[in-house]
Enzyme design. Structure first.
Site, PDB file in Angstrom:
ATOM      1  N   GLU A  93       3.382  13.437  -4.551  1.00  9.98           N
ATOM      2  CA  GLU A  93       2.825  13.340  -3.200  1.00  9.98           C
ATOM      3  C   GLU A  93       3.644  14.222  -2.249  1.00  9.98           C
ATOM      4  OE1 GLU A  93       3.445   9.724  -0.848  1.00  9.98           O
ATOM      5  OE2 GLU A  93       1.311   9.744  -0.367  1.00  9.98           O
TER       6      GLU A  93
ATOM      7  N   GLU B 219       0.877  -1.170   0.000  1.00 12.59           N
ATOM      8  CA  GLU B 219       0.000   0.000   0.000  1.00 12.59           C
ATOM      9  C   GLU B 219       0.912   1.217   0.000  1.00 12.59           C
ATOM     10  OE1 GLU B 219      -2.583   2.628   2.738  1.00 12.59           O
ATOM     11  OE2 GLU B 219      -2.617   0.538   3.374  1.00 12.59           O
TER      12      GLU B 219
ATOM     13  N   CYS C 262      -1.887   8.494   3.850  1.00  6.96           N
ATOM     14  CA  CYS C 262      -1.765   8.268   2.405  1.00  6.96           C
ATOM     15  C   CYS C 262      -3.064   8.607   1.683  1.00  6.96           C
ATOM     16  CB  CYS C 262      -1.350   6.840   2.125  1.00  6.96           C
ATOM     17  SG  CYS C 262      -2.470   5.652   2.864  1.00  6.96           S
TER      18      CYS C 262
HETATM   19  O1  6OD Z   1      -7.403   2.203   7.518  1.00 11.99           O
HETATM   20  C1  6OD Z   1      -6.634   1.367   7.038  1.00 11.99           C
HETATM   21  O2  6OD Z   1      -6.822   0.150   7.161  1.00 11.99           O
HETATM   22  C2  6OD Z   1      -5.452   1.801   6.302  1.00 11.99           C
HETATM   23  N1  6OD Z   1      -4.730   0.828   5.729  1.00 11.99           N
HETATM   24  C3  6OD Z   1      -5.114   3.108   6.233  1.00 11.99           C
HETATM   25  C4  6OD Z   1      -3.992   3.572   5.536  1.00 11.99           C
HETATM   26  C5  6OD Z   1      -3.544   4.819   5.645  1.00 11.99           C
HETATM   27  C6  6OD Z   1      -2.326   5.249   5.027  1.00 11.99           C
HETATM   28  O3  6OD Z   1      -1.689   6.203   5.416  1.00 11.99           O
END
Ligand code: 6OD
Length: 487
Positions: A390, A254, A288
């Site tokens: 970003e 991610e 993110c």
């Molecule tokens: O809420 C979540 O499960 C998640 N993976 C949030 C990601 C945020 C990134 O900064």
């Protein structure tokens, strides 16, 4: 119990001292608040070796229900020690008490509960097979753990994002090597204590501390590591992808985002102003999913921009533990330099600053910290670097659009594809536009509203694969097909 002033690695059920430590800096005032271990290659070998032994030991003998009951105990103990987690996360990141106690820490325990419950019902597939030659067979699949999983987690939501991966990995029967960001290791250390306290068998959960530049490649290239899951910058993702290529490890990434908000003429302007302020400034812009580009319909642009700017100007910045404070500092001086370089670039490129643009002055110790002003700019083209790269700070660029097709094309004009928020009271418009945006996540009249069963992840530079619900369970499992001939 180990103290937070010196954070050690946790390997094979023991907290172990290292030969090298580095400083843990509080971003509120730049002061050193502790020392963090730098794991040696030898310690990483030990962690991987102990994880492999655990995979074949007591852990593999436990039933899914026993494993998942134990993960509920992890969640219960995290809740009992919630105040320690809150204090540790605030000290490492400077994020506000409001945010840590409503988002970061509750989600840590929730991740364990959710995946423990989902894993109990993670089932395989069955097929009755008939071949053209008249043979018959029963095909079924059995889910086995991937093996030893390296979890590499970021500094922006440290506990939330580490547990988002550790919980499903353990629920599926894997053993874990957690490597948190060097900026924010304290809650991972507390998590190791919790694992120890509730009796997670030795070697099942290992904590490797250290700087990514020093220990990262050694972990990801390790032949004893069977899979790598990472949340963080797209550049680091590219680097990890290369480093796992030699051993062809499964990866789940991610990565970054350059996320838009679209405010249609049909939006409820009160909700849209509050929502866009929240999606831009939460966690000082260090999520993110945060909005960095806002597209507002010409017919409401003037009113919307004036109100968004007024809202940003009223944001209370200050000490994290002050209950009235919404945002604290950025995570580090290095990161503030990066964000400020984009403020400067915007200025050099001729952007108009509607608010912010600099560093606040407190006339106290916080001037040695990493604070920065919430900022709104306008006047740059979509192709400008400020609108393409970003930034990961409390800034958004606002531009005006005239019609739906135009705004969809402009929102999609980015190498990233993580999240978009659409603001409209016209449901047909929402349904029509949402699937046309090239992202993994679209929120309508909300932002960062989470269901842990839903697919979560991005496209393009924003990542590979999906997490959440069955998607996480599927990444952390290897289905084995068993084919039995029926005579
Ligand atoms: O809420 C979540 O499960 C998640 N993976 C949030 C990601 C945020 C990134 O900064």
């Amino acid at each position: 119990m180990e103290k937070l002033s010196q954070l050690h690695c946790y390997i094979n059920g023991e907290f172990v001292a290292s030969t090298h430590y580095f400083d843990n800096i509080n971003p509120v005032n730049g002061q050193v608040i502790g020392q963090i271990a730098e794991a040696s290659p030898h310690q990483i070998d030990d962690a991987v070796q102990s994880a492999h032994s655990a995979l074949n030991g007591e852990w593999s003998k436990m039933s899914v229900n026993q494993r998942c009951d134990l993960l509920h105990k992890v969640a219960d103990r995290m809740v009992e020690r919630q105040q320690e987690f809150i204090q540790a996360e605030m000290a490492d990141t400077g994020k506000s008490l409001h945010q840590v106690s409503t988002i970061d820490i509750p989600r840590g325990a929730a991740n364990f509960r959710a995946f423990a419950d989902m894993a109990r019902y993670h089932h395989g597939e069955t097929f009755l097979t008939e071949t053209p030659l008249g043979e018959k067979a029963l095909n079924y699949s059995v889910n086995k753990p991937l093996g030893v999983v390296a979890v590499i987690s970021p500094w922006n939501l440290p506990l939330l994002l580490a547990t988002w991966k550790v919980a499903p990995a353990l629920a599926c029967g894997n053993c874990v090597i957690l490597k948190p960001s060097e900026e924010t290791s304290s809650t991972a250390f507390l998590l190791a204590q919790v694992m120890d306290e509730v009796g997670v068998p030795n070697g099942v959960f290992n904590l490797i501390l250290g700087r990514g530049s020093q220990v990262g490649d050694y972990i990801t290239q390790h032949t004893g590591v069977d899979g790598v899951t990472f949340t963080g910058a797209s550049k680091t993702g590219q680097h990890i992808m290369q480093s796992v290529a030699q051993t062809v490890k499964p990866i789940s990434f991610e990565l970054g985002g350059k996320n838009s908000a679209i405010v249609f003429a049909q939006a409820d302007i009160d909700k849209a102003v509050a929502g866009v302020a929240r999606s831009t400034f939460t966690n000082c812009g260090q999520v993110c999913l945060c909005t960095e580009k806002v597209y507002v319909h010409r017919s409401i642009a003037q009113a919307f921009i004036a109100r968004l700017t007024a809202t940003a100007q009223q944001i209370n910045i200050g000490y994290p533990e002050d209950p009235d404070v919404l945002i604290g500092p950025l995570v580090s001086k290095t990161h503030r330099e990066k964000v400020l370089s984009y403020y400067q670039l915007a200025r050099d490129e001729g952007a108009q600053f509607l608010c912010g643009g600099g560093v606040p002055n407190f006339d106290d110790e916080r001037d040695q910290g990493c604070y920065i002003e919430p900022t709104i700019i306008t006047g740059l083209s979509d192709d400008n670097r400020v609108n393409q790269e970003e930034i990961f700070g409390p800034i958004c660029h606002v531009s005006v659009f005239d019609d739906e097709d135009e705004v969809i094309a402009r929102v999609n004009n980015t190498p990233y594809g993580l999240a978009t928020a659409i603001w409209t009271e016209n449901l047909s418009q929402a349904h029509r536009v949402a699937p046309q945006i090239d992202v993994g996540l679209v929120w309508v009249n909300t932002w960062f509203l989470r269901d842990l069963r839903a697919p979560f992840g991005g496209v393009k530079l924003s990542g590979i694969g999906r997490e959440g619900g069955k998607h996480s369970l599927s990444f952390y499992s290897e289905p084995v097909n068993i084919c039995i001939k029926v005579d």
